[in-house]
Design a protein around this motif. Structure first.
Motif, PDB file in Angstrom:
ATOM      1  N   THR A  52       0.860  -1.175   0.000  1.00 37.51           N
ATOM      2  CA  THR A  52       0.000   0.000   0.000  1.00 37.51           C
ATOM      3  C   THR A  52       0.900   1.231   0.000  1.00 37.51           C
ATOM      4  O   THR A  52       2.068   1.152   0.374  1.00 37.51           O
ATOM      5  N   VAL A  80      -1.459  -0.660  -4.083  1.00 31.98           N
ATOM      6  CA  VAL A  80      -2.799  -0.110  -3.880  1.00 31.98           C
ATOM      7  C   VAL A  80      -2.683   1.134  -3.022  1.00 31.98           C
ATOM      8  O   VAL A  80      -2.092   1.093  -1.940  1.00 31.98           O
ATOM      9  N   ARG A  81      -3.227   2.221  -3.516  1.00 30.81           N
ATOM     10  CA  ARG A  81      -3.236   3.474  -2.742  1.00 30.81           C
ATOM     11  C   ARG A  81      -4.063   3.253  -1.473  1.00 30.81           C
ATOM     12  O   ARG A  81      -5.177   2.737  -1.545  1.00 30.81           O
ATOM     13  N   GLU A  84      -7.635   4.060  -1.259  1.00 29.76           N
ATOM     14  CA  GLU A  84      -8.505   3.316  -2.161  1.00 29.76           C
ATOM     15  C   GLU A  84      -8.596   1.831  -1.786  1.00 29.76           C
ATOM     16  O   GLU A  84      -9.244   1.050  -2.486  1.00 29.76           O
ATOM     17  N   ALA A  85      -7.971   1.466  -0.690  1.00 28.04           N
ATOM     18  CA  ALA A  85      -7.918   0.049  -0.305  1.00 28.04           C
ATOM     19  C   ALA A  85      -9.300  -0.559  -0.091  1.00 28.04           C
ATOM     20  O   ALA A  85      -9.529  -1.723  -0.439  1.00 28.04           O
ATOM     21  N   SER A  86     -10.235   0.207   0.450  1.00 27.02           N
ATOM     22  CA  SER A  86     -11.560  -0.348   0.738  1.00 27.02           C
ATOM     23  C   SER A  86     -12.335  -0.707  -0.526  1.00 27.02           C
ATOM     24  O   SER A  86     -13.288  -1.483  -0.464  1.00 27.02           O
ATOM     25  N   THR A  87     -11.937  -0.178  -1.674  1.00 22.39           N
ATOM     26  CA  THR A  87     -12.628  -0.482  -2.939  1.00 22.39           C
ATOM     27  C   THR A  87     -11.717  -1.226  -3.918  1.00 22.39           C
ATOM     28  O   THR A  87     -12.050  -1.356  -5.094  1.00 22.39           O
ATOM     29  N   ALA A  88     -10.595  -1.723  -3.437  1.00 23.95           N
ATOM     30  CA  ALA A  88      -9.597  -2.345  -4.315  1.00 23.95           C
ATOM     31  C   ALA A  88      -9.786  -3.844  -4.525  1.00 23.95           C
ATOM     32  O   ALA A  88      -9.002  -4.464  -5.236  1.00 23.95           O
ATOM     33  N   VAL A  91      -9.493  -5.159  -8.168  1.00 29.20           N
ATOM     34  CA  VAL A  91      -8.129  -5.041  -8.689  1.00 29.20           C
ATOM     35  C   VAL A  91      -7.245  -6.122  -8.068  1.00 29.20           C
ATOM     36  O   VAL A  91      -6.451  -6.764  -8.766  1.00 29.20           O
ATOM     37  N   LEU A  92      -7.396  -6.335  -6.774  1.00 30.17           N
ATOM     38  CA  LEU A  92      -6.621  -7.361  -6.079  1.00 30.17           C
ATOM     39  C   LEU A  92      -6.959  -8.753  -6.617  1.00 30.17           C
ATOM     40  O   LEU A  92      -6.068  -9.547  -6.914  1.00 30.17           O
ATOM     41  N   SER A  95      -5.417  -9.253 -10.004  1.00 30.51           N
ATOM     42  CA  SER A  95      -3.977  -9.474  -9.875  1.00 30.51           C
ATOM     43  C   SER A  95      -3.672 -10.887  -9.385  1.00 30.51           C
ATOM     44  O   SER A  95      -2.780 -11.548  -9.894  1.00 30.51           O
TER      45      SER A  95
END
Length: 103
Positions: A52, A80-81, A84-88, A91-92, A95
């Motif tokens: 992060t 991950v910024r 923005e982690a709560s909506t990532a 994306v995760l 990946s």
């Protein structure tokens, strides 16, 4: 704590350390992560960094890992910024699928 003796992580295909991705500090991996990487035997293992950040993205983490893990396969990492982690999650998950860590 650094040790001249490496600890073997066994024949596991994958392993993780910690319960959340470590933050990037001043474009570098945290010292605790660097010490961990230097203290275990990850020869022949595949490493996929996940961090992060607030400003620097992946920063120099890949280069630092490459220097600490010369006998490991280093895959491109995911940054991950923090804000923005709560909506990532999508994306995760994408990946993790690309790196074949989940199906």
């Amino acid at each position: 704590m650094r040790s001249a003796e490496h600890r073997h992580v066994g024949d596991r295909e994958s392993t993780s350390c910690g319960t959340s991705p470590p933050p990037v500090w001043n474009v570098r991996a945290q010292m605790t992560i660097s010490a961990f990487l230097e203290g275990v035997d990850l020869a022949g293992k595949t490493i996929t960094p996940f961090v992060t950040y607030a400003v620097s993205g992946m920063g120099n983490v890949q280069d630092g890992y490459r220097g600490s893990l010369p006998t490991s396969e280093l895959r491109p990492g995911l940054a991950v910024r923090g804000e923005e982690a709560s909506t990532a999650a999508p994306v995760l998950e994408d990946s993790l699928r690309q790196t074949r860590l989940i199906r």
